[in-house]
Structures are given as C-alpha cells and as structure tokens.
Design an enzyme around this catalytic site. Sequence first.
Site, PDB file in Angstrom:
ATOM      1  N   LYS A  49       0.845  -1.200   0.000  1.00 48.63           N
ATOM      2  CA  LYS A  49       0.000   0.000   0.000  1.00 48.63           C
ATOM      3  C   LYS A  49       0.882   1.253   0.000  1.00 48.63           C
ATOM      4  CE  LYS A  49      -0.426  -0.027   5.019  1.00 48.63           C
ATOM      5  NZ  LYS A  49      -1.123  -0.723   6.103  1.00 48.63           N
ATOM      6  N   ARG A  88     -11.663  -0.661  12.884  1.00 51.43           N
ATOM      7  CA  ARG A  88     -11.349   0.193  11.735  1.00 51.43           C
ATOM      8  C   ARG A  88     -11.986  -0.350  10.462  1.00 51.43           C
ATOM      9  NH1 ARG A  88      -5.157   0.538   9.601  1.00 51.43           N
ATOM     10  NH2 ARG A  88      -5.623  -1.677   9.296  1.00 51.43           N
ATOM     11  N   TYR A 131      14.191  30.127   7.496  1.00 52.93           N
ATOM     12  CA  TYR A 131      13.009  30.738   8.111  1.00 52.93           C
ATOM     13  C   TYR A 131      13.098  30.716   9.634  1.00 52.93           C
ATOM     14  CZ  TYR A 131      10.881  30.203   3.504  1.00 52.93           C
ATOM     15  OH  TYR A 131      10.603  30.264   2.164  1.00 52.93           O
TER      16      TYR A 131
HETATM   17  C1  LIG Z   1      -0.459  -1.911   6.560  1.00 48.45           C
HETATM   18  C2  LIG Z   1      -1.067  -3.181   6.846  1.00 48.45           C
HETATM   19  C3  LIG Z   1      -0.259  -4.329   7.011  1.00 48.45           C
HETATM   20  C4  LIG Z   1       1.247  -4.300   7.005  1.00 48.45           C
HETATM   21  O1  LIG Z   1       1.697  -3.636   8.156  1.00 48.45           O
HETATM   22  P1  LIG Z   1       3.234  -3.503   8.522  1.00 48.45           P
HETATM   23  O2  LIG Z   1       3.224  -2.999   9.897  1.00 48.45           O
HETATM   24  O3  LIG Z   1       3.815  -2.523   7.562  1.00 48.45           O
HETATM   25  O4  LIG Z   1       3.844  -4.832   8.369  1.00 48.45           O
HETATM   26  C5  LIG Z   1      -0.910  -5.534   7.209  1.00 48.45           C
HETATM   27  N1  LIG Z   1      -2.253  -5.595   7.265  1.00 48.45           N
HETATM   28  C6  LIG Z   1      -3.061  -4.531   7.125  1.00 48.45           C
HETATM   29  C7  LIG Z   1      -4.530  -4.692   7.202  1.00 48.45           C
HETATM   30  C8  LIG Z   1      -2.482  -3.274   6.905  1.00 48.45           C
HETATM   31  O5  LIG Z   1      -3.272  -2.208   6.772  1.00 48.45           O
END
Ligand SMILES: *Cc1c(COP(=O)(O)O)cnc(C)c1O
Length: 407
Positions: free
Chosen positions: A75, A174, A301
């Site tokens: 992702k 979630r 800045y």
């Molecule tokens: C992002 C995510 C993962 C992977 O998580 P990591 O901590 O990067 O290994 C696995 N499952 C779900 C549902 C996620 O959203």
Amino acid sequence: MNLSRRSFFQLALLSGLAPRLWGSSPAVAKRRVRVLSRKRRTVDPWIEISKDALRHNTQQVSRLAGGRPILAVVKNNAYGLGLENASSILAKFPEIGGFAAVKASSCLKLREKGISKPVLLMGLTPNEHGIELIRHDIQLSAYTPDTVERLTPLARKAGKPASVHFYLDTGMGRMGMPYRKALPWMKTVASSPLISVEGTFMAFTEDQEFDLEQLERFKDLLGKAQSDRVPTGRIHAASSNGLYHLPEAHFDMVRPGIALFGAYPSRPDEERGKAALIPAFSLKTSVVRVARLEKGDSVSYGRNYIAEKPTWVATLSIGHGDGYARKAVDGAEVLIGDKLYPVIGAVSASHTLVEVGDNKTVDVGNTATLIGPEHPAIHPNNFADTVGVSVYDVLMHMNPDLDRVVI
Ligand SMILES: *Cc1c(COP(=O)(O)O)cnc(C)c1O
C-alpha cells in the site's frame, strides 16, 4: 556533458557497486550505466532501491514465518519505494505468495505491470471498478453486511465468481465485519454461488496485551466456522509486528509491509536480534550551495540557527515537499562522503541546511544521503527515533514524484 562512463565506473568502484556490475552481462551493465547517469544529471532528490536488500529482507521474513508464504503489503506506493519497481522485484522471489494493497487502483496497476501472483484488495470494492477487479482476478475483502448483494451483480457482469477474503474486526474497530456478528454472515456469503472464499483475515491493534485477546476472538470464530463447515480459505493476521512478536498468529501466511522494505515495526533493538533487515532504499540529493557564515549570521526561516562562531554551511536540494521530515532539525544528521553533518535551521519545502564546520569539507554537487542503510545514524528507525516521528511516515511520506533508481 553528462556523467561520463569513466566517471561512472569510478563512482561505482567507490560506492561498492562495481563487483555487481562486473558480475552482470555487458548489456545489463550498460543499461545500469545509462539509467544511473541519466538520473544523476539532475540535482533533484532521488531514491535508490536495492534489489539485494529486498531479497535479503524477504528471506529474513520467510525464516521468521517458518517458510509460510508472504502476502506482501504494498500500500501507499509500496511504502514510498514505488509500487511498480518494488512489486516487480518482489514478485520474482519464490517466498512472495502475493500482494495486498488498500486502493483498487494499486491492485489494478500490479496487473498492468504483468504481475500474475494473487492480489488482495484490503479496502472497499468500489462499484465502478468492481467488474474490472473481478476480471483481473483481484481478491476482494468482504466485510459489509450487503456483500452478496454488492458482489453478485458485479460477478455476473464480469462473467466469473468474485474471490473474497473475509475481513474480520476482532477489536481494531477500523475495517472488517465485527467478530460478534460474523458467523451467520460468513455462512450466507460462503453459500453464494458467485462468491468464492479464498481467505480470512484480521488486523491487530499492536497493543501487546490486547493482541492476545484479539487472537483468541479470531481463533474462537475460526473454530466455530470450521465446525459449521464454513469455508475460510487461507488464514492470515500478522503484519510485521505480529511476524516478529506473535508467532501464534502466523497461521497460513504472514502479511508484512515495512519489514520487507527494511525497517523495524516497533522495537528495533529486539527485532534486529531476531532477524536483521537492511533498508531497501536510500533517499539522496545534491549539495547546491556552500557558504561561510560569520558569527551572528542565521540560516533559513525563523532564524532558528544563529552561528556562534564562523562556520561553513551547506544547502541540500531536498525539503519537506519531497518527504523529508521537518522535524529533522531536532537532531538528524546527513551523510556526505563519509562524514555526518547535523541538520540546522529549518527544513523548508525544497531545501535543507547542514552545518559543515570550520573546514570546507563539502562542495556543490556532492551527494548527500538523508535516510538509508549507509550509516547507523541515518537508518530509518534511528532517524525516526531521533527526531520523534513514526518510521512509517519516514518511508510513506517520500514524494511519489521523485525518481526511483533500482540498483
Ligand atoms: C499496513 C497493513 C499491514 C502491514 O503492516 P506492517 O506494519 O507494515 O507490516 C498488514 N495488514 C493490514 C490490514 C495493513 O493495513
């Protein structure tokens, strides 16, 4: 003239790339020369992606998972490394059983790129992409009460059944079908002729104690599903944190993201001891100005930094717009040559300053490495801990528009 071939090889020798180049066929070496020299024409920041590090991390993850297949989470642009580059490399490793992403567009891009391994969409199936997703064999996450009503017409139009994984909410609150209501719903979905159940999964809150409670809820539900003969397909739950700390949650496959890309999920010192990873990316840029400050002169800045004595400072062409954390001023260092230089003043949209010191040891055109495996101080976890940001942000905030160079 661009970087000449001779100077590239000098650079390759210095950076330790040479053995790999000598080892590859002339055509491959030539292509690498062209890619690197083309990318290095610019002073803009770039990201180097290391195939060797991705391979190493994949093998470490596989070892921790006892050889179970890895569902690689890609992702958010493969955690900033670049979805297409990172996934094409990972797809060639036999340990990688498939991919998971949260956006339909990312899943479809993997297919466009020719990746044929299983792909799981962990987000909601958008109606407008539903038929295309099913046609491209993207596995969908089922969690809404109307799953059958939603997916049946799409499957009919696509001309084949929709493959789904049951997404169960065991306390994360979630995504997923709440575990208390899940069993009768799973039965209904599984009995639909146009839906094929390929998997069942959940996500942990990564609260050490509550994870165990979630695991019990999940196992309890799976047990009931099994005794009611509801198909569950392949079961998965562990992200990188679960991979390291919850072996009882490895089930049929593991589902890590960040560990594959070489950063530790939660307790780096402990995790390094179990399986050492290598950051699979380096965030780099160029020095674009070197100047001498007199006592009392300030930089950037807010005049956050005022020289207490004469000193050299260097400006780097990278800023928070490129994904480098503003908070780097709270103690981060940058590697130029073999020396570390502290970040000073302010990280602005496109520029970052470092203090060079009494001697002018840095020149315009030098390469600066901000995050990467080259030195412990700039390791992504160390950077994150030093300046007080999440290591996930360090990776995922890297701007998708920066050049990615596979080395
Ligand atoms: C992002 C995510 C993962 C992977 O998580 P990591 O901590 O990067 O290994 C696995 N499952 C779900 C549902 C996620 O959203």
